[in-house]
Design an enzyme around this catalytic site. Structure first.
Site, PDB file in Angstrom:
ATOM      1  N   HIS A 104       1.755   2.047  -3.569  1.00  0.00           N
ATOM      2  CA  HIS A 104       0.687   2.827  -4.212  1.00  0.00           C
ATOM      3  C   HIS A 104       0.744   4.293  -3.760  1.00  0.00           C
ATOM      4  O   HIS A 104       0.634   5.211  -4.571  1.00  0.00           O
ATOM      5  CB  HIS A 104      -0.688   2.270  -3.816  1.00  0.00           C
ATOM      6  CG  HIS A 104      -1.076   1.017  -4.506  1.00  0.00           C
ATOM      7  ND1 HIS A 104      -1.042   0.857  -5.870  1.00  0.00           N
ATOM      8  CD2 HIS A 104      -1.545  -0.166  -4.013  1.00  0.00           C
ATOM      9  CE1 HIS A 104      -1.474  -0.356  -6.189  1.00  0.00           C
ATOM     10  NE2 HIS A 104      -1.778  -1.002  -5.082  1.00  0.00           N
ATOM     11  N   GLU A 126       0.828  -1.220   0.000  1.00  0.00           N
ATOM     12  CA  GLU A 126       0.000   0.000   0.000  1.00  0.00           C
ATOM     13  C   GLU A 126       0.859   1.265   0.000  1.00  0.00           C
ATOM     14  O   GLU A 126       0.476   2.273  -0.608  1.00  0.00           O
ATOM     15  CB  GLU A 126      -0.974  -0.004   1.189  1.00  0.00           C
ATOM     16  CG  GLU A 126      -1.973  -1.150   1.194  1.00  0.00           C
ATOM     17  CD  GLU A 126      -2.814  -1.269  -0.073  1.00  0.00           C
ATOM     18  OE1 GLU A 126      -2.924  -0.268  -0.828  1.00  0.00           O
ATOM     19  OE2 GLU A 126      -3.342  -2.369  -0.324  1.00  0.00           O
TER      20      GLU A 126
END
Length: 596
Positions: free
Chosen positions: A391, A388
């Site tokens: 991202h 994450e």
């Protein structure tokens, strides 16, 4: 098991700082009113877009409106995700969704109106100096023009829209509501109803009989509905062929790749290159058979653990430290931004009562990204953290280096940065590991990612290609035909050390992605691109890092394939997939050495 804390009991240092997006509810309300006003203003441009200065002003207002709507929507939904049962945030989320729909309706005239201009007018706009900030948008519209029909035909296609959703909706209802699975005995002899969610748990059982029974029960259930499910999938493929022909595309595959401007070769190269490397998959199956100590390796043995679960207790603080160490190859600048994310309220860390499950990275242009986690102290959670944050940093670099309109990267690129972080973390853990048991656990974890994300998704992609080509050639898809195609692909992909059980021929019937056609290849290409990047970074150092940071900063400023190519990963050639396969081969070699 300790009770989950209420949202109000979560420590401030464990929460994300949504106040960085909006200081309070009043600030949100004021921006909401501003967006509503802009929705009224944008309507005044309808019918004026043949004038370049009007078009420029319209695009600018569209960007301002979109910017505000995105901020309002993200804040409302992330607030809602903190505690899904809290009625105030639920209402805010609904309000933001309605605003988003209103905004979409208000701006829906822009593209059709620009596309109704002559080719000469559009070409002149692309060269017009005052429209240069919107050049990529206009180029995209010019590209799209060949596949846009007359106004009357477009209206007709829009009316067919609801009908075209039929196959996907029918499959969803059948698969999620109507199909009932039998009970299966677990390891303790208890009769447990088989469900989609429990299926993988059964397949991960150490008891082979449990795995086999669950596998057979799953595919017998689908087999009982094979005629209906084949008719549904056939209807979906036929719908795709209708749209491709109506919009003058050479094939459904090319229509599906058109949106991201991906050459057909990217898709075919992926399948061809994986075919060339199938001996690696077969070698991994042979090794799996040996590690499981079975006379025959069956399809229901694919998810059973190869080594005893190696318990790694990793606190969030330890995970942060390890992730930072593993990402050192990406250089000082990347690490500084990463640290900023860890220190300054980007992350909502632990589960609380009512909090949305899972994990994601999200945010709005002009504010730092946000990451939602539900951290547990284990290896999976550490990989989720680095994934994450991959991202998040992609969004951070894009937003800080591109204007609003060009900052958003495509789905084709979306998983590259997150998967690269995972690859670097795995490389770091493997290099550091001295315990053979731990090392084997990590190697099997990584090898199975290659099996499921590259090989299996490519097999799905090949299945989709075959069935669409058959319908395009005027053939129909009977349940027998679908099952034979699918079974033969399994034989090809898994090799002679695998007993390809006949039941697997019905697996096509339970894959929801086949109703979002030609999508799954992106998992394999994204994973391959990320693996290629990680290999270059680890081998070349600074020059490769510079190219990779250039990729992160590019956002959506060019077509995805060009952005990757500039950064040193040319997906129109077999090279990135081949590089990923060399990493997979190295994993197998290490496993073979450990196994002795």
């Amino acid at each position: 098991m300790s009770k989950l804390p209420k949202r109000s009991e979560v420590k401030p240092e464990h929460r994300w700082k949504l106040e960085d997006l909006f200081a309070d509810q009043t600030a949100w309300n004021n921006e909401y009113a501003q967006a509503q006003e802009q929705i009224k203003q944008i309507a005044t441009f309808e019918g004026t877009l043949s004038d370049s200065s009007k078009l420029k002003a319209c695009f600018e207002l569209e960007d301002q409106l979109s910017f505000h709507v995105e901020r309002l929507y993200v804040y409302a939904n992330m607030s809602h995700h903190e505690d899904m049962a809290e009625p105030g945030n639920q209402a805010l989320s609904d309000k933001a969704k309605k605003l988003s729909v209103q905004s979409g309706e208000a701006t829906s005239f822009i593209t059709p109106e620009v596309l109704s201009l002559t080719d000469q007018q559009l070409a002149a706009f692309i060269k017009d100096p005052q429209l240069q900030p919107f050049r990529q948008t206009l180029l995209e519209m010019q590209r799209e023009k060949a596949h846009v029909l007359s106004k009357a035909e477009e209206m007709l296609l829009a009316q067919v829209g609801n009908v075209s959703q039929g196959p996907g909706n029918i499959f969803s209802m059948l698969n999620n509501a109507d199909l009932k699975f039998p009970k299966v005995q677990n390891e303790n002899g208890e009769e447990i109803e088989l469900t989609h969610g429990r299926y993988i748990q059964f397949l991960e059982s150490k008891d082979r009989e449990v795995r086999k029974n669950a596998f057979k029960a799953m595919y017998e259930t689908y087999g009982n509905m094979k005629n209906t499910l084949a008719a549904t999938l056939n209807a979906n493929v036929t719908k795709n062929v209708f749209y491709a022909r109506a919009r003058k595309y050479p094939s459904v595959l090319e229509m599906s790749l058109f949106g991201d401007n991906i050459p057909k070769e990217v898709y075919t190269n992926l399948i061809d290159t994986i075919h060339q490397h199938l001996p690696l998959m077969h070698r991994y199956m042979k090794l799996r058979k040996k590690l499981l100590k079975v006379d025959e390796l069956h399809m229901y043995d694919l998810f059973s653990p190869l080594v005893e679960e190696f318990k790694l207790d990793i606190t969030y603080q330890e995970a942060v430290k390890t992730v930072k160490e593993s990402l050192k190859p990406l250089g000082e600048d990347y690490l500084n931004v990463l640290q900023e994310g860890f220190d300054n309220g980007w992350i909502d860390i632990y589960e609380n009562e009512g909090k949305r499950s899972g994990a994601y990275s999200w945010g709005a242009y002009g504010t730092h990204p946000y990451v939602l986690l539900n951290h547990n102290d284990n290896l999976n959670s550490m990989f989720t953290l680095t994934h994450e944050m991959g991202h998040a940093l992609h969004s951070y670099y894009s937003d800080n280096n591109q204007p609003y309109r060009d900052a958003q990267y495509t789905i084709f690129l979306a998983e590259v940065a997150s998967t690269l972080n995972e690859a670097l973390l795995m490389n770091y853990l493997l290099e550091k590991s001295t315990d053979p048991k731990e090392k084997m656990y990590l190697l099997t974890y990584y090898a199975d990612q290659f099996r499921t994300t590259v090989f299996r998704q490519t097999m799905f992609a090949e299945f989709e290609k075959i069935i669409h080509e058959k319908v395009e050639q005027g053939e129909s898809l009977t349940p027998q035909e679908l099952s034979k195609i699918y079974y033969d692909l399994n034989l090809l992909y898994y090799g002679e050390d695998m007993v390809v059980d006949q039941d697997i021929e019905m697996e096509w019937a339970r894959i929801p992605h086949f109703y979002t056609s030609f999508y799954v290849y992106k998992y394999a290409t994204g994973f391959s691109a990320a693996t290629s990047f990680s290999k270059q970074i680890l081998e070349e150092g600074a020059p490769a890092v510079e190219r990779y940071l250039g990729f992160l900063k590019s956002g959506g400023s060019d077509y995805s394939i060009n952005i990757l190519k500039t950064a040193g990963v040319d997906m129109s050639t077999p090279e990135p997939v081949s590089q990923a396969m060399s990493v997979f081969e190295d994993l197998i070699k290490q496993m073979e050495q450990l196994e002795g």
